[in-house]
Design an enzyme around this catalytic site. Structure first.
Site, short mmCIF file in Angstrom:
data_model
loop_
_atom_site.label_atom_id
_atom_site.label_comp_id
_atom_site.label_asym_id
_atom_site.label_seq_id
_atom_site.Cartn_x
_atom_site.Cartn_y
_atom_site.Cartn_z
N GLU A 169 4.37 -14.18 -5.65
CA GLU A 169 3.72 -12.91 -5.96
C GLU A 169 3.70 -12.64 -7.47
O GLU A 169 2.70 -12.14 -8.00
CB GLU A 169 4.42 -11.77 -5.22
N HIS A 203 -0.38 -5.25 0.07
CA HIS A 203 0.61 -4.97 1.12
C HIS A 203 0.06 -4.05 2.20
O HIS A 203 0.78 -3.72 3.15
CB HIS A 203 1.86 -4.32 0.49
#
Length: 319
Positions: A169, A203
């Site tokens: 990430e 997310h």
């Protein structure tokens, strides 16, 4: 950074940086649902019995998604290598060095380079004090190296949460996406407060997972909305923090370390700690407040590396 060749003008447009942001984000998230071992679902009944569902913590799901995230991250880095190479159009003989520095693959071992890693733990001074009261810090009586370190990292959940997740990430949303906006001439403030929005948005798919897992009904919708809004908010705020660390230090390693540390600590539980340790309420509150003050103080003093390509001074504004 005098040895690094820079552009005289931004080689990318802001629109191109936005497109790269969207493409790299979707390239990371969408493949997570390509196979049945990646999607979360409740299987149909077979002979009157329902097989076990695949959830995000199922080892089969984790292993497949880790492979997907790793490949997506490698692809994102390759895309940025290509973008930087084409921007130079063959006039830079040391493309690898340019890519390495622009993606933050640098390690600074001086005093300033070490201090940047302490900023995030200082913000968590309150939660750390709570762990201290619970004898749960390293080498205290309730802490076990075998359980907390070996046991955690040898599990697929631990490997995802503390190794592959933070690493991929940060490489995607800090190294690659921040580099794209910097090449487009975006200001540091713009990069800090705009580029992490896609990190928070990445997310949002957890909302669908929550909806499916809790029954696909009105209560599941409400639960999914609340949890998703909360997760989007704190991941975006965390993205601001990591983008700031990346720009100031010029290295992706402080954001990776901050990501791992925050995953270990989790969301602060001030209310719970006040209930667990009522005899230390004042000290707990003071430690939380002290952590915030220390964070504000050190973020401006412990993070700026002199060798950062992205330095905040105008004399460092180069592409």
């Amino acid at each position: 950074m005098s040895e690094l060749r820079v552009f005289n003008a931004p080689p990318l447009s802001l629109a191109t940086a936005h497109l790269l942001n969207v493409a790299i984000t979707l390239g990371y998230v969408l493949p997570l649902y390509f196979t049945k071992f990646m999607r979360l679902f409740v299987p149909a009944k077979v002979n009157g019995a329902r097989p076990a569902a695949y959830w995000r913590d199922d080892p089969a799901v984790i292993k497949t998604r880790l492979a997907s995230a790793s490949l997506s991250t490698a692809a994102a880095c390759y895309v940025m290598y290509t973008v930087i190479s084409e921007a130079w159009d063959g006039t830079n003989p040391d493309i690898w060095e340019s890519v390495r520095i622009r993606l933050g693959f640098t390690a600074h071992l001086d005093r300033q380079g070490v201090l940047v890693y302490l900023v995030t733990p200082l913000l968590f001074l309150g939660p750390l004090y709570g762990h201290y009261l619970g004898f749960d810090l390293p080498f205290m009586k309730r802490w076990s190296f075998k359980e907390k370190v070996v046991g955690t990292l040898s599990s697929w959940m631990g490997f995802r949460n503390y190794v592959v997740g933070p690493l991929t990430e940060e490489l995607v949303w800090r190294s690659c996406i921040v580099a794209a906006y910097h090449l487009a001439g975006a200001s540091n403030k713009y990069i800090i407060f705009v580029s992490p929005i896609s990190f928070g948005a990445a997310h949002l798919h957890h909302g669908w997972e929550t909806y499916v897992r809790f029954g696909r009904n009105s209560q599941a919708i409400q639960r999914a909305f609340i949890s998703t809004l909360f997760q989007f908010t704190y991941t975006t705020l965390f993205g601001f923090h990591c983008a700031f660390l990346f720009l100031r230090s010029g290295s992706v390693f402080p954001p990776i370390a901050a990501h791992i540390f925050c995953n270990i600590m989790g969301v602060p539980q001030l209310g719970e700690e006040l209930r667990w340790y009522p005899y230390r309420r004042t000290q707990i509150v003071l430690m939380y407040v002290g952590g915030i003050i220390a964070y504000v103080f050190t973020m401006s003093r412990w993070t700026l590396g002199e060798s950062s390509l992205f330095g905040f001074a105008e004399k460092h504004r180069c592409w």
